[in-house]
Write an enzyme that holds these catalytic residues in place. Structure first.
Site, PDB file in Angstrom:
ATOM      1  N   ARG A 149       5.517 -13.079   9.953  1.00 56.53           N
ATOM      2  CA  ARG A 149       6.114 -11.688   9.923  1.00 56.53           C
ATOM      3  C   ARG A 149       7.426 -11.645  10.361  1.00 56.53           C
ATOM      4  O   ARG A 149       7.795 -12.402  11.149  1.00 56.53           O
ATOM      5  CB  ARG A 149       5.151 -10.537  10.402  1.00 56.53           C
ATOM      6  CG  ARG A 149       3.947 -10.248   9.613  1.00 56.53           C
ATOM      7  CD  ARG A 149       3.065  -9.353  10.505  1.00 56.53           C
ATOM      8  NE  ARG A 149       3.505  -7.815  10.508  1.00 56.53           N
ATOM      9  CZ  ARG A 149       2.797  -7.047   9.344  1.00 56.53           C
ATOM     10  NH1 ARG A 149       2.153  -7.512   8.616  1.00 56.53           N
ATOM     11  NH2 ARG A 149       3.274  -5.940   9.612  1.00 56.53           N
ATOM     12  N   GLU A 207       1.042  -1.081  -0.126  1.00 55.74           N
ATOM     13  CA  GLU A 207       0.029  -0.017   0.057  1.00 55.74           C
ATOM     14  C   GLU A 207       0.947   1.302  -0.062  1.00 55.74           C
ATOM     15  O   GLU A 207       1.695   1.232   0.936  1.00 55.74           O
ATOM     16  CB  GLU A 207      -0.902  -0.008   1.209  1.00 55.74           C
ATOM     17  CG  GLU A 207      -1.946   1.182   1.368  1.00 55.74           C
ATOM     18  CD  GLU A 207      -2.892   1.463   2.606  1.00 55.74           C
ATOM     19  OE1 GLU A 207      -2.788   0.307   3.384  1.00 55.74           O
ATOM     20  OE2 GLU A 207      -3.474   2.378   2.475  1.00 55.74           O
ATOM     21  N   LYS A 260       4.229   0.718   9.605  1.00 51.35           N
ATOM     22  CA  LYS A 260       4.295   1.953   8.877  1.00 51.35           C
ATOM     23  C   LYS A 260       3.732   3.088   9.740  1.00 51.35           C
ATOM     24  O   LYS A 260       4.332   4.264   9.565  1.00 51.35           O
ATOM     25  CB  LYS A 260       3.780   1.693   7.317  1.00 51.35           C
ATOM     26  CG  LYS A 260       4.623   1.280   6.538  1.00 51.35           C
ATOM     27  CD  LYS A 260       3.777   1.353   5.090  1.00 51.35           C
ATOM     28  CE  LYS A 260       2.995   0.250   4.909  1.00 51.35           C
ATOM     29  NZ  LYS A 260       2.425   0.158   3.512  1.00 51.35           N
TER      30      LYS A 260
HETATM   31  P1  ATP Z   1       2.812  -2.459   8.224  1.00 58.47           P
HETATM   32  O1  ATP Z   1       2.278  -3.295   9.188  1.00 58.47           O
HETATM   33  O2  ATP Z   1       4.355  -1.808   8.261  1.00 58.47           O
HETATM   34  O3  ATP Z   1       1.870  -1.026   8.117  1.00 58.47           O
HETATM   35  P2  ATP Z   1       1.415  -3.288   5.864  1.00 58.47           P
HETATM   36  O4  ATP Z   1       1.083  -4.943   5.845  1.00 58.47           O
HETATM   37  O5  ATP Z   1       0.293  -2.475   6.417  1.00 58.47           O
HETATM   38  O6  ATP Z   1       2.543  -3.110   6.978  1.00 58.47           O
HETATM   39  P3  ATP Z   1       1.373  -3.384   3.296  1.00 58.47           P
HETATM   40  O7  ATP Z   1       1.946  -2.305   2.181  1.00 58.47           O
HETATM   41  O8  ATP Z   1       0.084  -3.817   3.292  1.00 58.47           O
HETATM   42  O9  ATP Z   1       1.880  -2.872   4.428  1.00 58.47           O
HETATM   43  O10 ATP Z   1       2.306  -4.618   3.117  1.00 58.47           O
HETATM   44  C1  ATP Z   1       2.843  -5.280   1.793  1.00 58.47           C
HETATM   45  C2  ATP Z   1       3.252  -6.605   2.035  1.00 58.47           C
HETATM   46  O11 ATP Z   1       4.419  -6.770   2.908  1.00 58.47           O
HETATM   47  C3  ATP Z   1       2.073  -7.434   2.363  1.00 58.47           C
HETATM   48  O12 ATP Z   1       1.838  -8.495   1.800  1.00 58.47           O
HETATM   49  C4  ATP Z   1       2.478  -7.846   3.981  1.00 58.47           C
HETATM   50  O13 ATP Z   1       2.110  -9.063   4.399  1.00 58.47           O
HETATM   51  C5  ATP Z   1       4.001  -7.861   3.710  1.00 58.47           C
HETATM   52  N1  ATP Z   1       4.644  -7.246   5.268  1.00 58.47           N
HETATM   53  C6  ATP Z   1       4.475  -5.979   6.158  1.00 58.47           C
HETATM   54  N2  ATP Z   1       5.129  -6.090   6.942  1.00 58.47           N
HETATM   55  C7  ATP Z   1       5.843  -7.189   7.236  1.00 58.47           C
HETATM   56  C8  ATP Z   1       6.680  -7.813   8.022  1.00 58.47           C
HETATM   57  N3  ATP Z   1       7.141  -7.338   9.149  1.00 58.47           N
HETATM   58  N4  ATP Z   1       7.084  -9.274   7.744  1.00 58.47           N
HETATM   59  C9  ATP Z   1       6.873  -9.797   6.729  1.00 58.47           C
HETATM   60  N5  ATP Z   1       5.936  -9.327   5.707  1.00 58.47           N
HETATM   61  C10 ATP Z   1       5.314  -8.099   5.859  1.00 58.47           C
HETATM   62 MG    MG Z   2      -1.262  -4.231   4.845  1.00 59.93          MG
END
Ligand code: ATP
Ligand code: MG
Length: 565
Positions: A262, A37, A272
């Protein structure tokens, strides 16, 4: 080549994919995607996700798409889109011509939604967001049906079209899937598919006032793109039944969602939302602050793509979350830089040394090896003269027995140059502080070897005062203090912010060859660690270095202790 062919052990994601290939599913094709995102910069947790998606595609002769999951106009910006692409490329991955945006599918998604409305499995609901929450029930109690759940297909079609046309206010109505308000899985309790939001989107402008929710968008986008394996992090495990429900109800191509753990790192945050809080609150200088676990921060700090890929390889892929010690990440960087970084001399806290018996105007050039790990790196000449700087910490007036560095009457080696002996100490009259050392050198010790074979244990780095280049050096410590409460006690992670995460040293002196050092280049300063020329604040005549890592390998100690247990 598939991992099983090379004899390496398979993680469960790859094992699943190999099973599918063997069974001839999707005609043996593998197609993945990374769906960020664009509401922030990528961090190392995201790197775990896209490294996995791109690597798997490459290993099985498949493809990996980049798809921006841009369904929330309020948080998303083009700046983030650009940084995300830059960071993925930097780590060495390429999506070819397969750059997609979920917003490109808004029209198609709307058509899909109409199909579900006509089928009687989606309805327009007039409950307010608070009421929806209230009706949803809890984990232990079933929810209650919305009073609008029994609307006719005709009424739903009419209202949904008017929602799109902009007749209603933000939050006034939603479109919901009609599944089961008593489901033990909360995600299946008539989830919202669309909300009304009169806002400008970074790509579609004001074309839409109806925005699809993540779950409704994601699986359908996967299906449109022909993704075979939708690999995502573990928090989506409970969403999988909904992912499957939408695809089954629509009767369209059905990708398979697979969830992995994760990445969590000690002494920092990987979210984020929290990283944005640090940026907006001025706790760091920006998303690319070298203390940040963002890829842009790590890059600015001196991390290499190879070191991050090696780290991710060692972390592996599992089903259960665990916190990885940040010392492992630093260890991987040290290993990489040890092989590649040129060695130089830089004095962080200079102390002036005058060599009384050295000729006033003489300048000698001593050859210095650029990298003992890499013979092809050659050597360079380092100038030596009567006045040099050494590290303040390498001198003690009243040293303990085991101190092998410089002290009154003691002899040390200046690396590559000569043996010197400290004869006296000059003080600053006002402060009483040591201002300068007067030393003598042994003219027969050229290159730093004693002519008579006498033992000189200490070897110091130094720079010639008349030739040195001034520089600013930034030393970093972890963003967060160790969490003694294991995350339990602290209400707000900012209470754990380390007040000493940044130390700026203004008057450092580095060897003259670094005058033209290019931003982003990393050197090993002998005995001090690895330093990267700052790519933001360094310019001609004003060198700024970031210490990427010190030389002390805490990971080696940790893993030894674990092995000994
Ligand atoms: P955040 O928790 O940092 O806001 P998010 O999941 O909301 O992260 P996205 O932009 O939706 O952010 O993430 C893109 C991809 O990265 C998703 O498929 C998510 O599963 C993966 N992802 C995000 N954080 C992690 C993490 N700490 N470890 C592994 N994969 C991650
Ligand atoms: Mg997400």
């Amino acid at each position: 080549m598939a991992a099983s062919e090379t004899g390496t052990s398979l993680d469960f994601v790859r094992a699943t994919i190999e099973e599918d290939i063997r069974a001839g599913k999707n005609d043996g094709k593998v197609h993945t995607r990374f769906p960020p995102e664009p509401n922030g910069y990528l961090h190392i947790g995201h790197a775990k996700a896209f490294n996995l998606n791109f690597s798997i595609a490459a290993e099985y002769g498949g493809l990996c798409n980049l798809r921006f999951d841009d369904t929330n106009p309020l948080a998303e910006e083009t700046e983030y889109v650009d940084s995300i692409m830059e960071d993925i490329r930097w780590l060495g991955y390429d999506w070819g011509d397969r750059l997609y945006y979920a917003s490109d599918y808004f029209e198609q998604l709307y058509e899909f939604a109409l199909k579900l409305v006509r089928k009687g499995v989606a309805y327009v609901c007039d409950l307010t967001p608070d009421e929806i929450k209230d009706y949803r029930g809890t984990i232990t109690e079933p929810g209650r049906d919305s009073p609008y759940r029994e609307r006719t297909v005709e009424e739903n079609l009419d209202l949904f079209e008017r929602m799109r046309a902009g007749e209603f206010d933000n939050g006034q109505r939603t479109l919901r899937a009609r599944i089961d308000m008593a489901s033990p899985n909360m995600n299946l309790r008539d989830p919202v598919m669309y909300r009304i939001l009169h806002a400008t989107h970074h790509r579609t402008g004001s074309e839409w006032c109806l925005y699809p929710m993540y779950d409704w968008t994601h699986g359908q986008s996967d299906s449109i793109e022909g993704v075979t394996h939708s690999i995502c992090s573990i928090e989506f495990e409970d969403h999988r039944p909904l992912y499957d429900w939408y695809l089954d109800e629509l009767g369209i191509y059905h990708p398979q969602q697979i969830e992995f753990a994760r990445l969590y790192l000690s002494r920092t945050v990987l979210s984020k939302r929290r990283l944005l809080e640090l940026v907006q609150g001025g706790h760091v200088t920006g998303w690319d602050d070298p203390r940040m676990p963002t890829l842009s921060g790590l890059r600015r700090r001196g991390y290499t793509p190879a070191s991050i890929r090696e780290f991710l390889k060692r972390v592996g892929v599992a089903k259960t979350d665990s916190v990885i010690d940040v010392a492992l990440l630093e260890h991987c960087l040290r290993e990489d830089l040890n092989r590649t970084a040129p060695r130089v001399m830089g004095v962080l806290r200079p102390l002036r040394v005058v060599i009384d018996n050295y000729p006033d105007d003489l300048v000698e050039a001593f050859p210095a090896v650029n990298n003992p790990e890499d013979a092809s790196a050659g050597s360079r000449d380092v100038p030596f003269s009567k006045v040099v700087y050494i590290e303040r910490g390498d001198f003690m007036e009243d040293p303990p027995k085991k101190f092998f560095r410089l002290a009154p009457g003691r002899e040390v080696r200046l690396k590559h140059a000569y043996l010197i002996t400290c004869e006296s100490v000059v003080r600053d009259e006002a402060t009483g502080e040591v201002a300068e050392l007067r030393c003598t050198y042994d003219p027969d010790s050229r290159g730093g070897e004693a002519p008579d074979g006498r033992k000189v244990r200490g070897t110091l780095h130094w720079v010639s005062a008349g030739h040195a280049v001034p520089a600013e050096v930034r030393l970093f410590d972890h963003l967060l203090l160790p969490d003694e409460s294991e995350g339990g006690g602290k209400q707000d992670f900012k209470e754990l912010l380390n007040p000493e995460s940044l130390e700026v040293l203004a008057g450092c002196m580095v060897e003259p060859g670094l005058r033209e050092a290019l931003p982003g280049t990393t050197y090993q300063f002998l005995r001090q660690g690895y330093f990267c020329v700052d790519s933001v604040d360094s310019r001609q005549g004003a060198l700024v270095f970031n210490r990427a890592v010190s030389l002390r390998d805490t990971w080696a100690r940790i893993s030894k202790a674990q092995a000994g247990k």
